[in-house]
Design a protein around this motif. Structure first.
Motif, PDB file in Angstrom:
ATOM      1  N   GLU A 153      -7.093   6.609   1.090  1.00 29.03           N
ATOM      2  CA  GLU A 153      -5.867   7.051   1.759  1.00 29.03           C
ATOM      3  C   GLU A 153      -4.667   6.218   1.336  1.00 29.03           C
ATOM      4  OE1 GLU A 153      -6.677   8.064   6.113  1.00 29.03           O
ATOM      5  OE2 GLU A 153      -8.449   6.901   5.534  1.00 29.03           O
ATOM      6  N   TYR A 154      -4.930   4.959   0.958  1.00 30.97           N
ATOM      7  CA  TYR A 154      -3.862   4.054   0.543  1.00 30.97           C
ATOM      8  C   TYR A 154      -4.308   3.315  -0.720  1.00 30.97           C
ATOM      9  CZ  TYR A 154      -2.173   4.809   5.303  1.00 30.97           C
ATOM     10  OH  TYR A 154      -1.732   5.384   6.473  1.00 30.97           O
ATOM     11  N   PHE A 213      -7.636  -7.536   4.713  1.00 30.96           N
ATOM     12  CA  PHE A 213      -7.148  -6.212   5.080  1.00 30.96           C
ATOM     13  C   PHE A 213      -8.186  -5.361   5.821  1.00 30.96           C
ATOM     14  CE2 PHE A 213      -4.776  -7.427   1.228  1.00 30.96           C
ATOM     15  CZ  PHE A 213      -3.488  -7.400   1.747  1.00 30.96           C
ATOM     16  N   HIS A 245      -9.299   3.291   7.881  1.00 25.22           N
ATOM     17  CA  HIS A 245      -8.673   3.961   6.748  1.00 25.22           C
ATOM     18  C   HIS A 245      -9.345   3.518   5.440  1.00 25.22           C
ATOM     19  CE1 HIS A 245      -5.426   5.800   9.002  1.00 25.22           C
ATOM     20  NE2 HIS A 245      -5.159   4.638   9.581  1.00 25.22           N
ATOM     21  N   ARG A 246      -9.379   4.417   4.487  1.00 29.22           N
ATOM     22  CA  ARG A 246      -9.891   4.100   3.161  1.00 29.22           C
ATOM     23  C   ARG A 246      -8.737   3.562   2.307  1.00 29.22           C
ATOM     24  NH1 ARG A 246     -11.005   9.247   4.062  1.00 29.22           N
ATOM     25  NH2 ARG A 246      -9.774   9.911   2.248  1.00 29.22           N
ATOM     26  N   TRP A 247      -8.976   2.446   1.630  1.00 27.60           N
ATOM     27  CA  TRP A 247      -7.918   1.869   0.806  1.00 27.60           C
ATOM     28  C   TRP A 247      -8.499   1.201  -0.434  1.00 27.60           C
ATOM     29  CZ3 TRP A 247      -8.660  -3.374   0.413  1.00 27.60           C
ATOM     30  CH2 TRP A 247      -9.351  -4.008   1.459  1.00 27.60           C
ATOM     31  N   SER A 283      -9.203 -10.148  -0.249  1.00 27.35           N
ATOM     32  CA  SER A 283      -8.999  -8.775   0.229  1.00 27.35           C
ATOM     33  C   SER A 283      -9.710  -8.515   1.552  1.00 27.35           C
ATOM     34  CB  SER A 283      -9.475  -7.770  -0.823  1.00 27.35           C
ATOM     35  OG  SER A 283     -10.837  -7.967  -1.147  1.00 27.35           O
ATOM     36  N   TYR A 286     -12.310   0.013  -0.067  1.00 28.64           N
ATOM     37  CA  TYR A 286     -12.881   0.026   1.277  1.00 28.64           C
ATOM     38  C   TYR A 286     -13.040   1.480   1.711  1.00 28.64           C
ATOM     39  CZ  TYR A 286     -13.687  -1.104   6.187  1.00 28.64           C
ATOM     40  OH  TYR A 286     -14.242  -1.227   7.440  1.00 28.64           O
ATOM     41  N   ARG A 316      -7.377  -5.094   9.364  1.00 30.74           N
ATOM     42  CA  ARG A 316      -5.994  -4.694   9.626  1.00 30.74           C
ATOM     43  C   ARG A 316      -5.709  -3.240   9.271  1.00 30.74           C
ATOM     44  NH1 ARG A 316      -6.395  -9.884   8.895  1.00 30.74           N
ATOM     45  NH2 ARG A 316      -4.918 -11.345   9.854  1.00 30.74           N
ATOM     46  N   MET A 317      -6.594  -2.641   8.521  1.00 25.02           N
ATOM     47  CA  MET A 317      -6.386  -1.249   8.105  1.00 25.02           C
ATOM     48  C   MET A 317      -7.266  -0.278   8.881  1.00 25.02           C
ATOM     49  SD  MET A 317      -4.055  -1.314   5.670  1.00 25.02           S
ATOM     50  CE  MET A 317      -4.277   0.122   4.616  1.00 25.02           C
ATOM     51  N   PHE A 335       0.836  -1.190   0.000  1.00 24.66           N
ATOM     52  CA  PHE A 335       0.000   0.000   0.000  1.00 24.66           C
ATOM     53  C   PHE A 335       0.878   1.250   0.000  1.00 24.66           C
ATOM     54  CE2 PHE A 335      -3.132  -2.992   1.791  1.00 24.66           C
ATOM     55  CZ  PHE A 335      -4.225  -2.688   0.993  1.00 24.66           C
ATOM     56  N   ALA A 383       0.684   5.434   0.506  1.00 26.16           N
ATOM     57  CA  ALA A 383      -0.161   6.485   1.061  1.00 26.16           C
ATOM     58  C   ALA A 383      -0.280   7.645   0.079  1.00 26.16           C
ATOM     59  CB  ALA A 383       0.419   6.980   2.380  1.00 26.16           C
TER      60      ALA A 383
END
Length: 293
Positions: free
Chosen positions: A139-140, A158, A165-167, A155, A178, A161-162, A126, A128
């Motif tokens: 964000e990532y 994650f 946060h938006r990823w 997926s 997400y 684990r994240m 990932f 940033a």
């Protein structure tokens, strides 16, 4: 011959397989085409509408195996699943087992899919985005090229684990995003996602490359084992990937013997005085040289 198109969706294939099975259509009379196929049912014979008279029950474990194997990209991706389903529905459960020829291929595909999911977890990097990118962007972001159709299920790893946060993860085929609350899967990865994931600048890359090059131990390098754990097809998408060929080359050219990084070897080091202070007195270095006993 009956030609079907399930659009590479297990749920669609399952409905089609249920219909075929209810009409006792032998696996040798069915083929599943590609997405580009023009007709959903291409056959010279009339197609009965609705479910047929044949009914059967299959183990729940079989459906789980078939769904996992359905993620495999390869020849007869869907035909093999129907052949397994046909045999089990007619009382031959050995088709699920590795000791059977068909079951062995089914289990091999499941293992390959599971291994590819592990690769996703291990090799996604990932990056940033700048804080000023705005809340409409993740964000990532990450770019990954899996060999099998594992992104949607793998997926989920994650999500926990994240945090909030938006990823986003983009692949050549599909993508996931997400938003902090739910995981959104796009079967056709939007071009904007691809461009963002492939062109984002990693401001921390130099720090990571410095760290990776210093922890690399040439004395313990085993290229075959390394390739088994980190296949070379992933190197191009890893920030450290561009370092790996050079590090391997250095190891083969002699670094395996001394195990010393080039930058460390050029440092002058510290001079150690000849006398050694023991108990307040100075003894010469010769006193501590090895000798025969």
């Amino acid at each position: 011959m009956i030609s079907l198109e399930c659009d590479n969706l297990f749920s669609t294939w399952r409905d089609q397989a249920r219909w075929l099975l209810s009409h006792q259509v032998d696996p040798s009379q069915v083929s599943w085409g590609e997405v580009q196929a023009a007709d959903l049912f291409a056959t010279d014979e009339p197609i009965p509408e609705g479910l047929g008279p044949f009914q059967t029950r299959v183990p729940k474990a079989l459906l789980e195996l078939l769904e996992s194997a359905a993620c495999y990209h390869g020849d007869q991706r869907w035909s093999l699943l129907y052949e397994v389903l046909w045999r089990v529905s007619h009382g031959d459960r050995t088709a699920m087992l590795a000791g059977d020829k068909l079951g062995s291929e089914l289990q091999r595909r499941i293992k390959q899919v599971s291994r590819e999911a592990h690769h996703l977890h291990a090799f996604v990097r990932f990056i940033a985005l700048p804080a000023e990118a705005g809340p409409e962007l993740p964000e990532y972001v990450a770019w990954h090229e899996p060999a099998h159709d594992i992104l949607k299920s793998a997926s989920q790893h994650f999500v926990g684990r994240m945090g909030r946060h938006r990823w986003m993860i983009a692949t050549p085929l599909d993508g996931v995003y997400y938003d902090g609350e739910q995981l959104i899967h796009q079967r056709q990865c939007p071009e904007a996602w691809r461009q963002l994931a492939q062109n984002v600048e990693d401001t921390q890359s130099e720090m990571w490359l410095t760290y990776y090059s210093h922890i690399f131990n040439p004395a313990r390098l085993n290229p075959k084992v390394m390739e088994g754990h980190l296949p070379s097809r992933f190197w191009k998408n890893l920030p450290e990937g561009k370092l790996i060929p050079g590090l391997i080359s250095e190891a083969r050219m002699g670094k395996q013997k001394d195990g010393q990084a080039k930058l460390i070897g050029t440092k002058p080091g510290k001079k150690i005085a000849n006398p050694i202070n023991v108990g307040g007195g100075l003894l010469p270095m010769a006193m501590y040289q090895s000798s025969d006993v």
